[in-house]
Design a protein around this motif. Structure first.
Motif, PDB file in Angstrom:
ATOM      1  N   GLU A 129     -31.275   9.032  -8.176  1.00  0.00           N
ATOM      2  CA  GLU A 129     -32.591   8.405  -8.132  1.00  0.00           C
ATOM      3  C   GLU A 129     -33.491   9.164  -9.109  1.00  0.00           C
ATOM      4  O   GLU A 129     -33.797  10.333  -8.895  1.00  0.00           O
ATOM      5  CB  GLU A 129     -33.194   8.477  -6.727  1.00  0.00           C
ATOM      6  CG  GLU A 129     -32.338   7.842  -5.649  1.00  0.00           C
ATOM      7  CD  GLU A 129     -31.277   8.799  -5.112  1.00  0.00           C
ATOM      8  OE1 GLU A 129     -31.325   9.991  -5.477  1.00  0.00           O
ATOM      9  OE2 GLU A 129     -30.408   8.349  -4.360  1.00  0.00           O
ATOM     10  N   ARG A 130     -33.906   8.517 -10.185  1.00  0.00           N
ATOM     11  CA  ARG A 130     -34.626   9.197 -11.248  1.00  0.00           C
ATOM     12  C   ARG A 130     -36.052   9.557 -10.816  1.00  0.00           C
ATOM     13  O   ARG A 130     -36.692   8.784 -10.099  1.00  0.00           O
ATOM     14  CB  ARG A 130     -34.662   8.338 -12.515  1.00  0.00           C
ATOM     15  CG  ARG A 130     -33.269   7.898 -12.995  1.00  0.00           C
ATOM     16  CD  ARG A 130     -32.325   9.087 -13.158  1.00  0.00           C
ATOM     17  NE  ARG A 130     -30.968   8.662 -13.466  1.00  0.00           N
ATOM     18  CZ  ARG A 130     -29.877   9.261 -13.028  1.00  0.00           C
ATOM     19  NH1 ARG A 130     -29.971  10.314 -12.244  1.00  0.00           N
ATOM     20  NH2 ARG A 130     -28.684   8.823 -13.363  1.00  0.00           N
ATOM     21  N   GLY A 131     -36.532  10.705 -11.261  1.00  0.00           N
ATOM     22  CA  GLY A 131     -37.836  11.200 -10.842  1.00  0.00           C
ATOM     23  C   GLY A 131     -38.748  11.503 -12.013  1.00  0.00           C
ATOM     24  O   GLY A 131     -39.102  12.658 -12.237  1.00  0.00           O
ATOM     25  N   LEU A 132     -39.152  10.492 -12.762  1.00  0.00           N
ATOM     26  CA  LEU A 132     -40.039  10.670 -13.910  1.00  0.00           C
ATOM     27  C   LEU A 132     -41.376   9.976 -13.638  1.00  0.00           C
ATOM     28  O   LEU A 132     -41.432   8.957 -12.942  1.00  0.00           O
ATOM     29  CB  LEU A 132     -39.401  10.089 -15.180  1.00  0.00           C
ATOM     30  CG  LEU A 132     -38.075  10.717 -15.621  1.00  0.00           C
ATOM     31  CD1 LEU A 132     -37.455   9.900 -16.757  1.00  0.00           C
ATOM     32  CD2 LEU A 132     -38.269  12.163 -16.053  1.00  0.00           C
ATOM     33  N   TYR A 133     -42.446  10.530 -14.210  1.00  0.00           N
ATOM     34  CA  TYR A 133     -43.783   9.964 -14.021  1.00  0.00           C
ATOM     35  C   TYR A 133     -44.007   8.857 -15.050  1.00  0.00           C
ATOM     36  O   TYR A 133     -44.141   9.123 -16.253  1.00  0.00           O
ATOM     37  CB  TYR A 133     -44.832  11.063 -14.163  1.00  0.00           C
ATOM     38  CG  TYR A 133     -44.670  12.175 -13.145  1.00  0.00           C
ATOM     39  CD1 TYR A 133     -45.108  12.008 -11.832  1.00  0.00           C
ATOM     40  CD2 TYR A 133     -44.060  13.381 -13.494  1.00  0.00           C
ATOM     41  CE1 TYR A 133     -44.952  13.015 -10.892  1.00  0.00           C
ATOM     42  CE2 TYR A 133     -43.896  14.392 -12.561  1.00  0.00           C
ATOM     43  CZ  TYR A 133     -44.352  14.209 -11.264  1.00  0.00           C
ATOM     44  OH  TYR A 133     -44.183  15.202 -10.336  1.00  0.00           O
ATOM     45  N   LYS A 134     -44.088   7.634 -14.573  1.00  0.00           N
ATOM     46  CA  LYS A 134     -44.034   6.477 -15.466  1.00  0.00           C
ATOM     47  C   LYS A 134     -45.204   6.391 -16.443  1.00  0.00           C
ATOM     48  O   LYS A 134     -45.052   5.883 -17.555  1.00  0.00           O
ATOM     49  CB  LYS A 134     -43.952   5.194 -14.637  1.00  0.00           C
ATOM     50  CG  LYS A 134     -42.644   5.058 -13.857  1.00  0.00           C
ATOM     51  CD  LYS A 134     -42.581   3.733 -13.122  1.00  0.00           C
ATOM     52  CE  LYS A 134     -41.257   3.603 -12.373  1.00  0.00           C
ATOM     53  NZ  LYS A 134     -41.169   2.320 -11.636  1.00  0.00           N
ATOM     54  N   LYS A 135     -46.378   6.849 -16.050  1.00  0.00           N
ATOM     55  CA  LYS A 135     -47.564   6.722 -16.899  1.00  0.00           C
ATOM     56  C   LYS A 135     -47.702   7.875 -17.891  1.00  0.00           C
ATOM     57  O   LYS A 135     -48.563   7.846 -18.764  1.00  0.00           O
ATOM     58  CB  LYS A 135     -48.823   6.650 -16.032  1.00  0.00           C
ATOM     59  CG  LYS A 135     -48.873   5.455 -15.097  1.00  0.00           C
ATOM     60  CD  LYS A 135     -48.959   4.142 -15.857  1.00  0.00           C
ATOM     61  CE  LYS A 135     -49.079   2.950 -14.911  1.00  0.00           C
ATOM     62  NZ  LYS A 135     -49.121   1.664 -15.649  1.00  0.00           N
ATOM     63  N   MET A 136     -46.850   8.880 -17.767  1.00  0.00           N
ATOM     64  CA  MET A 136     -46.967  10.088 -18.579  1.00  0.00           C
ATOM     65  C   MET A 136     -46.199   9.908 -19.892  1.00  0.00           C
ATOM     66  O   MET A 136     -45.177   9.224 -19.948  1.00  0.00           O
ATOM     67  CB  MET A 136     -46.378  11.262 -17.798  1.00  0.00           C
ATOM     68  CG  MET A 136     -46.937  12.609 -18.135  1.00  0.00           C
ATOM     69  SD  MET A 136     -46.375  13.824 -16.901  1.00  0.00           S
ATOM     70  CE  MET A 136     -47.181  15.285 -17.520  1.00  0.00           C
ATOM     71  N   LYS A 137     -46.703  10.533 -20.968  1.00  0.00           N
ATOM     72  CA  LYS A 137     -45.989  10.497 -22.239  1.00  0.00           C
ATOM     73  C   LYS A 137     -44.762  11.400 -22.168  1.00  0.00           C
ATOM     74  O   LYS A 137     -44.750  12.409 -21.465  1.00  0.00           O
ATOM     75  CB  LYS A 137     -46.903  10.932 -23.375  1.00  0.00           C
ATOM     76  CG  LYS A 137     -48.018   9.935 -23.679  1.00  0.00           C
ATOM     77  CD  LYS A 137     -48.878  10.397 -24.841  1.00  0.00           C
ATOM     78  CE  LYS A 137     -49.968   9.384 -25.136  1.00  0.00           C
ATOM     79  NZ  LYS A 137     -50.834   9.837 -26.269  1.00  0.00           N
ATOM     80  N   ILE A 138     -43.741  11.042 -22.934  1.00  0.00           N
ATOM     81  CA  ILE A 138     -42.453  11.712 -22.844  1.00  0.00           C
ATOM     82  C   ILE A 138     -42.550  13.193 -23.182  1.00  0.00           C
ATOM     83  O   ILE A 138     -42.045  14.055 -22.459  1.00  0.00           O
ATOM     84  CB  ILE A 138     -41.431  11.013 -23.757  1.00  0.00           C
ATOM     85  CG1 ILE A 138     -41.074   9.653 -23.172  1.00  0.00           C
ATOM     86  CG2 ILE A 138     -40.178  11.866 -23.945  1.00  0.00           C
ATOM     87  CD1 ILE A 138     -40.248   8.798 -24.065  1.00  0.00           C
ATOM     88  N   GLY A 139     -43.239  13.511 -24.288  1.00  0.00           N
ATOM     89  CA  GLY A 139     -43.350  14.914 -24.684  1.00  0.00           C
ATOM     90  C   GLY A 139     -44.079  15.734 -23.645  1.00  0.00           C
ATOM     91  O   GLY A 139     -43.658  16.854 -23.308  1.00  0.00           O
ATOM     92  N   GLU A 140     -45.172  15.189 -23.107  1.00  0.00           N
ATOM     93  CA  GLU A 140     -45.931  15.895 -22.081  1.00  0.00           C
ATOM     94  C   GLU A 140     -45.096  16.088 -20.818  1.00  0.00           C
ATOM     95  O   GLU A 140     -45.169  17.134 -20.167  1.00  0.00           O
ATOM     96  CB  GLU A 140     -47.205  15.112 -21.761  1.00  0.00           C
ATOM     97  CG  GLU A 140     -48.199  15.034 -22.915  1.00  0.00           C
ATOM     98  CD  GLU A 140     -49.343  14.089 -22.620  1.00  0.00           C
ATOM     99  OE1 GLU A 140     -49.257  13.360 -21.610  1.00  0.00           O
ATOM    100  OE2 GLU A 140     -50.318  14.072 -23.399  1.00  0.00           O
ATOM    101  N   GLN A 141     -44.327  15.069 -20.476  1.00  0.00           N
ATOM    102  CA  GLN A 141     -43.473  15.152 -19.290  1.00  0.00           C
ATOM    103  C   GLN A 141     -42.433  16.251 -19.419  1.00  0.00           C
ATOM    104  O   GLN A 141     -42.227  17.062 -18.511  1.00  0.00           O
ATOM    105  CB  GLN A 141     -42.761  13.812 -19.063  1.00  0.00           C
ATOM    106  CG  GLN A 141     -41.786  13.817 -17.917  1.00  0.00           C
ATOM    107  CD  GLN A 141     -42.223  12.909 -16.791  1.00  0.00           C
ATOM    108  OE1 GLN A 141     -41.419  12.471 -16.025  1.00  0.00           O
ATOM    109  NE2 GLN A 141     -43.481  12.608 -16.679  1.00  0.00           N
ATOM    110  N   ALA A 142     -41.759  16.290 -20.572  1.00  0.00           N
ATOM    111  CA  ALA A 142     -40.731  17.304 -20.793  1.00  0.00           C
ATOM    112  C   ALA A 142     -41.339  18.701 -20.753  1.00  0.00           C
ATOM    113  O   ALA A 142     -40.764  19.630 -20.164  1.00  0.00           O
ATOM    114  CB  ALA A 142     -40.037  17.064 -22.132  1.00  0.00           C
ATOM    115  N   LEU A 143     -42.525  18.856 -21.356  1.00  0.00           N
ATOM    116  CA  LEU A 143     -43.202  20.151 -21.370  1.00  0.00           C
ATOM    117  C   LEU A 143     -43.614  20.566 -19.961  1.00  0.00           C
ATOM    118  O   LEU A 143     -43.419  21.723 -19.552  1.00  0.00           O
ATOM    119  CB  LEU A 143     -44.425  20.077 -22.282  1.00  0.00           C
ATOM    120  CG  LEU A 143     -45.247  21.361 -22.444  1.00  0.00           C
ATOM    121  CD1 LEU A 143     -44.389  22.482 -23.032  1.00  0.00           C
ATOM    122  CD2 LEU A 143     -46.464  21.097 -23.332  1.00  0.00           C
TER     123      LEU A 143
END
Length: 311
Positions: free
Chosen positions: A82-96
């Motif tokens: 079950e994937r846990g990523l913040y949908k509204k967040m930009k990819i680079g910011e999310q990874a950081l």
């Protein structure tokens, strides 16, 4: 060296035994397959290994000492199904953000993110939002955020879901590279062909119990039926041998034979050579892990649920 050891682990939900006295160990640098149908107890095991759940009984040893989730979790990377990523967040910011949660400084996190983004051809994604990604693109990002802090233990639950063949091969190559550099991989999937290709060792669980534990090669040897494929240059006039039975034959002079107890493969070869028939190929037929999986769990409540999900 053993990196992870589970000893007599049990976990109960009300009256149900989700994990019922399971023990196994994993060697450092190995790629370990944790297999089983839905409802078998795999997810519960993974959650105990990551400290999300605590076992009701038994001991987990990690990196040479009793597992302490508070201090050891930084050494583990977990990519859940079950994937846990913040949908509204930009990819680079999310990874950081996720890298810093794992204890990396901003400087180190940026370096590692740039390294992985270049390696997996994600450089142009930095300002995209998660909600704009395809399932396969999200999968690549989740893989990066799982491994970029260089954990000793990496847990991948269905890591190839949604990936096209090209990207699946890309991730597979990185799994091999991580293991060669000393990381230990726990790989959980329903895709048995991927397990055969990737894993060194497997454990199969069903209805909360461990029912198989061994190397991929060893397990296949244990379940072989003493059958061989033989390609002849011409059809024999007749076949009547005490050493084997013909299970199948086709019009191209290819036979599947089953060797009887007390005889060897050389006896099959000798039989045809004595007739002056040229043998073009001869090989042992080993069962696939998929065949072994079905043979071991077919007819149980757990495998019925698994097939319903796959369908």
């Amino acid at each position: 060296m053993t990196i992870l050891s589970l000893e007599h682990i049990k976990k109960y939900y009300a009256t149900q035994k989700a994990v019922d006295d399971i023990s196994f160990s994993i060697e450092q640098g190995s790629i370990f397959g944790l297999l089983g149908p839905n409802g078998a107890g795999k997810t519960t095991l993974l959650r105990m290994i990551t400290g999300i759940f605590y076992p009701d009984e038994g001991t987990i040893t990690f990196d040479g000492k009793r597992f302490d989730p508070l201090n050891d979790i930084s050494k583990i990377g977990y990519m859940p199904e079950e994937r846990g990523l913040y949908k509204k967040m930009k990819i680079g910011e999310q990874a950081l953000y996720l890298a810093q949660l794992k204890g990396l400084s901003r400087h180190d996190a940026m370096q590692k993110i740039k390294y992985w983004f270049e390696k997996l051809e994600m450089q142009s994604w930095w300002n995209k939002k998660i909600e704009d990604l395809s399932k396969g693109m999200s999968q690549k990002l989740q893989f990066v955020t799982t491994v970029l802090h260089e954990p000793k233990l990496i847990i991948l639950d269905e890591p190839f879901s949604g990936l096209d063949p090209l990207n699946a091969n890309l991730i597979k190559d990185e799994i091999f590279n991580l293991a060669q550099r000393g990381s230990t991989i726990i790989f959980s999937t329903h895709r048995m062909e991927q397990v055969e290709e990737i894993c060194n060792h497997i454990v199969l669980v069903n209805l909360g119990k461990k029912i198989l534990d061994g190397t991929v090669k060893g397990v296949k040897q244990d379940f072989k039926d003493n059958e061989f494929s033989i390609q002849l240059a011409e059809a024999p006039l007749s076949i009547a041998s005490d050493a084997f039975d013909v299970v199948h034959s086709d019009d191209n002079h290819k036979l599947t034979v089953k060797i009887k107890n007390g005889y060897r493969s050389n006896d099959v070869l000798l039989y045809f050579l004595q007739q002056g028939i040229t043998i073009e190929s001869f090989s042992e037929i080993l069962p696939s892990l998929n065949e072994i999986f079905i043979r071991q769990v077919e007819g149980t409540h757990a495998v019925t649920r698994s097939f319903q999900k796959i369908a």
